[in-house]
Design an enzyme around this catalytic site. Sequence first.
Site, PDB file in Angstrom:
ATOM      1  N   ALA A 113      48.691  38.465  35.995  1.00  0.00           N
ATOM      2  CA  ALA A 113      49.774  38.279  36.969  1.00  0.00           C
ATOM      3  C   ALA A 113      51.135  38.129  36.294  1.00  0.00           C
ATOM      4  O   ALA A 113      51.234  37.688  35.154  1.00  0.00           O
ATOM      5  CB  ALA A 113      49.488  37.026  37.803  1.00  0.00           C
ATOM      6  N   ILE A 127      53.341  35.905  36.926  1.00  0.00           N
ATOM      7  CA  ILE A 127      53.658  34.490  36.675  1.00  0.00           C
ATOM      8  C   ILE A 127      53.129  34.017  35.327  1.00  0.00           C
ATOM      9  O   ILE A 127      53.641  33.052  34.742  1.00  0.00           O
ATOM     10  CB  ILE A 127      53.126  33.587  37.823  1.00  0.00           C
ATOM     11  CG1 ILE A 127      53.531  32.133  37.635  1.00  0.00           C
ATOM     12  CG2 ILE A 127      51.628  33.701  37.979  1.00  0.00           C
ATOM     13  CD1 ILE A 127      55.014  31.894  37.551  1.00  0.00           C
ATOM     14  N   SER A 164      41.001  40.720  32.840  1.00  0.00           N
ATOM     15  CA  SER A 164      41.532  41.574  33.899  1.00  0.00           C
ATOM     16  C   SER A 164      40.337  42.289  34.539  1.00  0.00           C
ATOM     17  O   SER A 164      39.270  42.389  33.926  1.00  0.00           O
ATOM     18  CB  SER A 164      42.505  42.592  33.314  1.00  0.00           C
ATOM     19  OG  SER A 164      42.868  43.540  34.290  1.00  0.00           O
ATOM     20  N   ARG A 165      40.559  42.837  35.736  1.00  0.00           N
ATOM     21  CA  ARG A 165      39.507  43.648  36.357  1.00  0.00           C
ATOM     22  C   ARG A 165      39.307  44.938  35.565  1.00  0.00           C
ATOM     23  O   ARG A 165      38.292  45.605  35.732  1.00  0.00           O
ATOM     24  CB  ARG A 165      39.886  43.981  37.809  1.00  0.00           C
ATOM     25  CG  ARG A 165      39.900  42.782  38.732  1.00  0.00           C
ATOM     26  CD  ARG A 165      40.606  43.119  40.031  1.00  0.00           C
ATOM     27  NE  ARG A 165      42.013  43.447  39.795  1.00  0.00           N
ATOM     28  CZ  ARG A 165      42.831  43.929  40.726  1.00  0.00           C
ATOM     29  NH1 ARG A 165      42.381  44.131  41.935  1.00  0.00           N
ATOM     30  NH2 ARG A 165      44.094  44.190  40.425  1.00  0.00           N
ATOM     31  N   LEU A 189      45.611  34.379  40.484  1.00  0.00           N
ATOM     32  CA  LEU A 189      45.238  35.518  41.333  1.00  0.00           C
ATOM     33  C   LEU A 189      45.949  35.396  42.680  1.00  0.00           C
ATOM     34  O   LEU A 189      46.494  34.330  43.007  1.00  0.00           O
ATOM     35  CB  LEU A 189      43.714  35.499  41.544  1.00  0.00           C
ATOM     36  CG  LEU A 189      42.879  35.629  40.265  1.00  0.00           C
ATOM     37  CD1 LEU A 189      41.403  35.449  40.577  1.00  0.00           C
ATOM     38  CD2 LEU A 189      43.148  36.977  39.593  1.00  0.00           C
ATOM     39  N   HIS A 204      41.935  32.387  45.136  1.00  0.00           N
ATOM     40  CA  HIS A 204      41.965  31.105  44.416  1.00  0.00           C
ATOM     41  C   HIS A 204      40.644  30.352  44.553  1.00  0.00           C
ATOM     42  O   HIS A 204      40.081  29.874  43.556  1.00  0.00           O
ATOM     43  CB  HIS A 204      43.097  30.217  44.964  1.00  0.00           C
ATOM     44  CG  HIS A 204      44.463  30.722  44.616  1.00  0.00           C
ATOM     45  ND1 HIS A 204      45.614  30.171  45.112  1.00  0.00           N
ATOM     46  CD2 HIS A 204      44.870  31.746  43.800  1.00  0.00           C
ATOM     47  CE1 HIS A 204      46.673  30.809  44.626  1.00  0.00           C
ATOM     48  NE2 HIS A 204      46.242  31.764  43.840  1.00  0.00           N
ATOM     49  N   LYS A 264      49.332  27.602  43.078  1.00  0.00           N
ATOM     50  CA  LYS A 264      49.623  27.229  44.449  1.00  0.00           C
ATOM     51  C   LYS A 264      49.765  28.472  45.305  1.00  0.00           C
ATOM     52  O   LYS A 264      50.125  29.510  44.759  1.00  0.00           O
ATOM     53  CB  LYS A 264      50.891  26.383  44.539  1.00  0.00           C
ATOM     54  CG  LYS A 264      52.113  26.852  43.741  1.00  0.00           C
ATOM     55  CD  LYS A 264      52.608  28.259  43.838  1.00  0.00           C
ATOM     56  CE  LYS A 264      53.142  28.751  45.137  1.00  0.00           C
ATOM     57  NZ  LYS A 264      53.684  30.157  45.052  1.00  0.00           N
ATOM     58  N   ARG A 309      52.313  39.141  48.233  1.00  0.00           N
ATOM     59  CA  ARG A 309      52.822  38.158  49.195  1.00  0.00           C
ATOM     60  C   ARG A 309      52.929  38.710  50.610  1.00  0.00           C
ATOM     61  O   ARG A 309      53.075  37.941  51.561  1.00  0.00           O
ATOM     62  CB  ARG A 309      54.217  37.687  48.750  1.00  0.00           C
ATOM     63  CG  ARG A 309      54.193  36.831  47.522  1.00  0.00           C
ATOM     64  CD  ARG A 309      55.555  36.776  46.847  1.00  0.00           C
ATOM     65  NE  ARG A 309      55.479  35.983  45.638  1.00  0.00           N
ATOM     66  CZ  ARG A 309      54.932  36.433  44.496  1.00  0.00           C
ATOM     67  NH1 ARG A 309      54.427  37.650  44.427  1.00  0.00           N
ATOM     68  NH2 ARG A 309      54.870  35.652  43.437  1.00  0.00           N
ATOM     69  N   ASP A 333      53.656  31.213  50.298  1.00  0.00           N
ATOM     70  CA  ASP A 333      54.168  31.507  48.954  1.00  0.00           C
ATOM     71  C   ASP A 333      55.215  30.505  48.477  1.00  0.00           C
ATOM     72  O   ASP A 333      55.091  29.943  47.382  1.00  0.00           O
ATOM     73  CB  ASP A 333      54.754  32.921  48.919  1.00  0.00           C
ATOM     74  CG  ASP A 333      55.155  33.315  47.507  1.00  0.00           C
ATOM     75  OD1 ASP A 333      54.298  33.221  46.607  1.00  0.00           O
ATOM     76  OD2 ASP A 333      56.318  33.677  47.284  1.00  0.00           O
TER      77      ASP A 333
HETATM   78  N1  NAP Z   1      54.027  28.344  40.084  1.00  0.00           N
HETATM   79  C1  NAP Z   1      54.895  29.323  40.135  1.00  0.00           C
HETATM   80  O1  NAP Z   1      56.040  29.210  39.706  1.00  0.00           O
HETATM   81  C2  NAP Z   1      54.458  30.647  40.719  1.00  0.00           C
HETATM   82  C3  NAP Z   1      55.352  31.730  40.675  1.00  0.00           C
HETATM   83  C4  NAP Z   1      54.899  32.970  41.127  1.00  0.00           C
HETATM   84  C5  NAP Z   1      53.616  33.101  41.648  1.00  0.00           C
HETATM   85  N2  NAP Z   1      52.798  32.011  41.714  1.00  0.00           N
HETATM   86  C6  NAP Z   1      51.447  32.153  42.257  1.00  0.00           C
HETATM   87  O2  NAP Z   1      50.689  32.893  41.317  1.00  0.00           O
HETATM   88  C7  NAP Z   1      49.781  33.765  41.984  1.00  0.00           C
HETATM   89  C8  NAP Z   1      50.037  35.184  41.496  1.00  0.00           C
HETATM   90  O3  NAP Z   1      51.346  35.595  41.854  1.00  0.00           O
HETATM   91  P1  NAP Z   1      52.047  36.830  41.082  1.00  0.00           P
HETATM   92  O4  NAP Z   1      53.236  37.231  41.838  1.00  0.00           O
HETATM   93  O5  NAP Z   1      52.208  36.497  39.649  1.00  0.00           O
HETATM   94  O6  NAP Z   1      50.905  37.936  41.304  1.00  0.00           O
HETATM   95  P2  NAP Z   1      50.762  39.414  40.724  1.00  0.00           P
HETATM   96  O7  NAP Z   1      51.766  39.687  39.649  1.00  0.00           O
HETATM   97  O8  NAP Z   1      50.693  40.329  41.893  1.00  0.00           O
HETATM   98  O9  NAP Z   1      49.370  39.334  39.981  1.00  0.00           O
HETATM   99  C9  NAP Z   1      48.160  39.000  40.583  1.00  0.00           C
HETATM  100  C10 NAP Z   1      47.039  39.391  39.618  1.00  0.00           C
HETATM  101  O10 NAP Z   1      45.825  39.158  40.293  1.00  0.00           O
HETATM  102  C11 NAP Z   1      44.868  40.134  39.913  1.00  0.00           C
HETATM  103  N3  NAP Z   1      44.225  40.641  41.141  1.00  0.00           N
HETATM  104  C12 NAP Z   1      42.924  40.483  41.460  1.00  0.00           C
HETATM  105  N4  NAP Z   1      42.660  41.021  42.649  1.00  0.00           N
HETATM  106  C13 NAP Z   1      43.806  41.559  43.107  1.00  0.00           C
HETATM  107  C14 NAP Z   1      44.159  42.264  44.276  1.00  0.00           C
HETATM  108  N5  NAP Z   1      43.262  42.528  45.248  1.00  0.00           N
HETATM  109  N6  NAP Z   1      45.439  42.664  44.426  1.00  0.00           N
HETATM  110  C15 NAP Z   1      46.359  42.396  43.495  1.00  0.00           C
HETATM  111  N7  NAP Z   1      46.076  41.709  42.337  1.00  0.00           N
HETATM  112  C16 NAP Z   1      44.808  41.308  42.148  1.00  0.00           C
HETATM  113  C17 NAP Z   1      45.587  41.215  39.121  1.00  0.00           C
HETATM  114  O11 NAP Z   1      45.191  41.080  37.768  1.00  0.00           O
HETATM  115  P3  NAP Z   1      44.189  42.160  37.066  1.00  0.00           P
HETATM  116  O12 NAP Z   1      44.571  43.496  37.626  1.00  0.00           O
HETATM  117  O13 NAP Z   1      44.513  42.016  35.636  1.00  0.00           O
HETATM  118  O14 NAP Z   1      42.802  41.753  37.404  1.00  0.00           O
HETATM  119  C18 NAP Z   1      47.056  40.862  39.254  1.00  0.00           C
HETATM  120  O15 NAP Z   1      47.784  41.082  38.082  1.00  0.00           O
HETATM  121  C19 NAP Z   1      49.996  33.532  43.478  1.00  0.00           C
HETATM  122  O16 NAP Z   1      49.053  32.611  43.954  1.00  0.00           O
HETATM  123  C20 NAP Z   1      51.391  32.917  43.558  1.00  0.00           C
HETATM  124  O17 NAP Z   1      51.544  32.052  44.662  1.00  0.00           O
HETATM  125  C21 NAP Z   1      53.206  30.799  41.239  1.00  0.00           C
END
Ligand code: NAP
Length: 326
Positions: A16, A18, A39-40, A77, A82, A100, A166, A178
């Site tokens: 991801a 993040i 990763s998948r 994820l 989650h 979260k 999102r 989100d």
């Molecule tokens: N705490 C913070 O500051 C913060 C900030 C941003 C996001 N977040 C949280 O972190 C999580 C991820 O957010 P993100 O924006 O970083 O996500 P993202 O870049 O879209 O990445 C999600 C990852 O999940 C995996 N995945 C597995 N099944 C998937 C599916 N069906 N569709 C898409 N991806 C899938 C993928 O990894 P593989 O392809 O490698 O398997 C993908 O890289 C969310 O829960 C978000 O709320 C937290």
Amino acid sequence: MSSAQTPVRWGIIGTAKINAKLLAGAATVEGMEVAAVASRSAETATAYAREMGIPRAHGSYEALLADPAIDAVYISLPNSLHHPWTLASLRAGKHVLCEKPYTRLPEEVEEAWAAADGAGRVLQEAFMWRHSPQTRRLLELLPRIGPLQIIRATFSFPLGDPADVRLQPDLAGGSLMDVGCYTVSAARLIAGEEPDRVHGEQLVGPSGVDLRFSGLLHFPRGITALIASGFTTAHQGLEVVGRHGSLFVPDPWHARSGTILLRTEAGEEAIHVPFRDPYGAELEDMNAAIRGEDRPLLGREDALGQATTIAALYRAAETGSAVTLG
Ligand SMILES: NC(=O)c1ccc[n+]([C@@H]2O[C@H](COP(=O)([O-])OP(=O)(O)OC[C@H]3O[C@@H](n4cnc5c(N)ncnc54)[C@H](OP(=O)(O)O)[C@@H]3O)[C@@H](O)[C@H]2O)c1
């Protein structure tokens, strides 16, 4: 043994966006190492591990969970994944820091923390803002403004990519999930109790998730919180109004500005708080809990309060009626 002799060995599930922030935070923490990523796709895992300087790459999440040289996993994820991957990680004997919002289903919180307790493993919802020195300082300052009356919390940013996780209903997207989850976290933390009544209004976009969400939380001791989240504009802030003054935090969630404005009859005072990377602070908290030195800052009760409130807010928006809790 000192923490330097026994590093906690972390694995990351998913590649991801993040993760980059968590890895930067991890670089500021002693006594841990990020040893693997999964990763998948094996190709994605290998390329990502090389890019980020992570020693081992696994071509499936299951393979990382079977890696005996991993103590703890970070799950970043999409929201709907989650819970299932937290349960799988706990079954594999790993400690879990899960992004979260953990879930909007209180029963999933109950199931997950029961599983963690049963396995003797640490499970924490990753609300990094709660680990910031700025947040601690805000709590210390509350007595300066007298009995609390109103909390106002916002978090929104413009989201352009229609493919973003999102915006996907099947991945539990939505602005309240989100970023609104931070405003719920702030309202509950500052009120110091759980809401007993909530109201909600949402603007649902073409994909079926809320692009904007506004809510009102009423707390038993009389405090009200106004919350707003969205994907349509850039805005954030946290204000607490008491009988004798107010506190305003312009950058409440990432705490980069480290400024809290205290406004009383005596005038306005800007209070500065030294920056500590909140992701690093969150990992330090997890590592201490994993070593048995301390309890994690956030546990079952907080995750349950979050899920219960988020579910009630969505129900209120869907039905157009206030939802009573507790
Ligand atoms: N705490 C913070 O500051 C913060 C900030 C941003 C996001 N977040 C949280 O972190 C999580 C991820 O957010 P993100 O924006 O970083 O996500 P993202 O870049 O879209 O990445 C999600 C990852 O999940 C995996 N995945 C597995 N099944 C998937 C599916 N069906 N569709 C898409 N991806 C899938 C993928 O990894 P593989 O392809 O490698 O398997 C993908 O890289 C969310 O829960 C978000 O709320 C937290």
